[in-house]
Every structure is written in C-alpha cells, then in structure tokens.
Design a protein around this motif. Structure first.
Motif, PDB file in Angstrom:
ATOM      1  N   PRO A  60       0.834  -1.222   0.000  1.00 38.74           N
ATOM      2  CA  PRO A  60       0.000   0.000   0.000  1.00 38.74           C
ATOM      3  C   PRO A  60       0.863   1.264   0.000  1.00 38.74           C
ATOM      4  N   PHE A  61       0.223   2.382  -0.442  1.00 42.13           N
ATOM      5  CA  PHE A  61       0.895   3.666  -0.473  1.00 42.13           C
ATOM      6  C   PHE A  61       0.042   4.707   0.251  1.00 42.13           C
ATOM      7  N   THR A  62       0.668   5.837   0.512  1.00 44.89           N
ATOM      8  CA  THR A  62      -0.058   6.916   1.204  1.00 44.89           C
ATOM      9  C   THR A  62      -0.819   7.810   0.227  1.00 44.89           C
ATOM     10  N   GLY A 114      -7.136  -5.706   1.864  1.00 48.78           N
ATOM     11  CA  GLY A 114      -7.977  -6.005   0.713  1.00 48.78           C
ATOM     12  C   GLY A 114      -7.566  -5.195  -0.509  1.00 48.78           C
ATOM     13  N   PRO A 115      -7.808  -5.726  -1.711  1.00 50.37           N
ATOM     14  CA  PRO A 115      -7.435  -5.008  -2.936  1.00 50.37           C
ATOM     15  C   PRO A 115      -8.466  -3.940  -3.307  1.00 50.37           C
ATOM     16  N   GLY A 116      -8.015  -2.989  -4.084  1.00 45.44           N
ATOM     17  CA  GLY A 116      -8.906  -1.950  -4.581  1.00 45.44           C
ATOM     18  C   GLY A 116      -8.302  -1.310  -5.814  1.00 45.44           C
ATOM     19  N   PRO A 137      -5.876   2.866  -5.152  1.00 44.72           N
ATOM     20  CA  PRO A 137      -6.165   3.871  -4.128  1.00 44.72           C
ATOM     21  C   PRO A 137      -5.192   3.752  -2.953  1.00 44.72           C
ATOM     22  N   LYS A 138      -4.995   4.859  -2.267  1.00 44.56           N
ATOM     23  CA  LYS A 138      -4.093   4.840  -1.115  1.00 44.56           C
ATOM     24  C   LYS A 138      -4.611   3.840  -0.073  1.00 44.56           C
ATOM     25  N   GLY A 139      -3.681   3.111   0.506  1.00 53.07           N
ATOM     26  CA  GLY A 139      -4.032   2.124   1.517  1.00 53.07           C
ATOM     27  C   GLY A 139      -4.430   0.766   0.961  1.00 53.07           C
ATOM     28  N   SER A 140      -4.520   0.624  -0.386  1.00 58.26           N
ATOM     29  CA  SER A 140      -4.916  -0.653  -0.987  1.00 58.26           C
ATOM     30  C   SER A 140      -3.671  -1.457  -1.380  1.00 58.26           C
ATOM     31  N   ILE A 155      -1.243   1.880 -11.614  1.00 56.98           N
ATOM     32  CA  ILE A 155      -0.704   0.514 -11.656  1.00 56.98           C
ATOM     33  C   ILE A 155      -0.026   0.316 -13.007  1.00 56.98           C
ATOM     34  N   ARG A 156       1.240   0.003 -12.988  1.00 55.00           N
ATOM     35  CA  ARG A 156       1.998  -0.217 -14.213  1.00 55.00           C
ATOM     36  C   ARG A 156       2.090  -1.724 -14.458  1.00 55.00           C
TER      37      ARG A 156
END
Length: 251
Positions: free
Chosen positions: A134-136, A182-184, A228-231, A141-142
C-alpha cells in the motif's frame, strides 16, 4: 469486407466490364447525306460501295478511310488497326481503373489495420508472490507483463492505454490480493473514475474483484488503473491482476 474479398470482387467486376466493352459493336451508314440524289456506278468491274454518312459507329469498327475503301485487303488491315487501337484504349482505361481501385483497396486495408486495437496485460510475470502497495497516495498501476498489444496503444512505462481511434471500447480490470489488506482499484479515463473495484479483507485468504465496462473514447483519451491509497494487490505467475481492452467499433 476483407482485402481478399475486395480483390475477388474487383476481378469479377473487371471481367464483366471487359466482356461488355468487347461485345459492344454496331454501325449504321448511308451512301451520302446529300439532299439531292447521288448515284454510284455503273463500273466495268466490281467496286466497293463507299458509305460516307455514318449514323452510328460503336467501337469504331466501320471505317470510311480512303485507302480502306479502295482495297479490301487494306480495309482488313484498317479494321485490325482500329481493333488494336480500341484494345489499347481499353487496356489503358483498365490500368487506370485498376490503379484507382487498388488505391481504394489499400486505403480500406490501412483503415482496417488502423482500427485494430486490443491489449491485455498483467501486473508482472514473477514466479513468486509480488505485491504492489500500500501507499499513502493513489498510484497508477503499471502492468509489466504484456500478453497482447495490438496497435501499440498500451505503454508499459506509464501503465496507460491511449485510444488510437474514436469509438466504443470494452475495458476489463481484475484485482487480487492474498495479503492482510484487501485489494482496490479505480478504472479512470483522463483521470476521471469510470469504475471502482473494492474488496474488503474477509476471513478467506483470497480477495478479488472484477469490473467490465463499455465506454466511448475519443482518439487520444488516456485510460489507466489507479491503486487507491491504503490498498494492496498481489500477484504471481498465475496472472491474477489483469487489465484488458479492445475496440468494439468506430464512431
């Protein structure tokens, strides 16, 4: 219509056209166009009647040439020359039409090739589990592993698909994660979200979601999938995270 069908139809059309042209032969002529009676003969030997007034001479098979009228052998030669001239004229006309139709066929083929746009990519091709996030903040997505990139619309460096032609496209995204988060994902066109995928972490080990949409794109529109951030998404060589799109029809 495919190029093979275009060429077949062109050949059949040319054959019919040539047969029609070759079969068009008719003439009608009178001895003279004088208002007063004009006689021909008598002579002490047979003479070829010279019909001077031509009503119709389709295909130019009838000749009023002086040399031709004076000598039967010369007349035959004359007619042969006329036929050769007509064949040359038809040949030149046919070549021009063939060139024109060939150009039209090439344009149709180029248009068909240009309209072929399809891509299918996955997160990576690693044998072992590899996660993204996850990121902030939100991240594009590459997708690095390319199954198909017909038309070169997808750029693996940016993770973005650029629509080559205006039309209706089918877009599909599948996300997967076996991690603790969880994914998003957001499917976006020109940074505007058109579909959201979200799977909350549940008691099972695997979480996934899929979205399939049809959207109208303009040439140059940018399509990407954002995390999304946190995913979190995770993948292995099973290709569980995919991004696919193709042109349905031009408009």
């Amino acid at each position: 219509m495919s190029l093979g069908e275009l060429e077949k139809e062109l050949t059949e059309t040319k054959s019919i056209l040539n047969n029609v042209r070759a079969s068009r032969s008719a003439f009608s002529a009178a001895q003279t166009d004088n208002k007063h009676i004009n006689c021909f003969g008598p002579f002490t030997s047979d003479k070829l009647i010279t019909y001077q007034h031509v009503f119709i001479n389709l295909a130019n098979d009838y000749s009023v040439d002086t040399v031709c009228r004076a000598d039967q052998a010369s007349c035959g030669c004359c007619l042969m020359q006329k036929m050769m001239q007509r064949m040359e004229s038809f040949f030149n006309m046919t070549v021009e039409e063939l060139s024109k139709n060939l150009m039209n066929s090439k344009m149709a083929l180029d248009d068909m090739r240009a309209s072929r746009s399809a891509f299918s990519v996955s997160l990576h091709d690693n044998k072992n589990d590899d996660c993204f996030g996850p990121f902030t903040d939100d991240r594009v997505i590459r997708y690095q592993h390319v199954f198909l990139n017909l038309g070169d619309g997808y750029d693996a460096q940016t993770g973005t698909f650029t629509a080559p032609r205006s039309g209706v496209y089918s877009l599909a995204v599948t996300i997967y994660s076996d991690g603790v988060i969880g994914p998003g994902a957001h499917l976006a066109v020109n940074s505007q979200v058109v579909a959201t995928l979200q799977e909350k972490k549940s008691q099972d080990l695997d979480d996934s979601a899929t979205a399939v949409v049809s959207v109208k794109l303009k040439a140059g529109d940018k399509v990407a999938v954002n995390l999304p951030k946190g995913s979190l998404i995770c993948d292995r060589q099973s290709y569980l995270n995919t991004f696919t799109g193709f042109l349905l029809y031009l408009c």
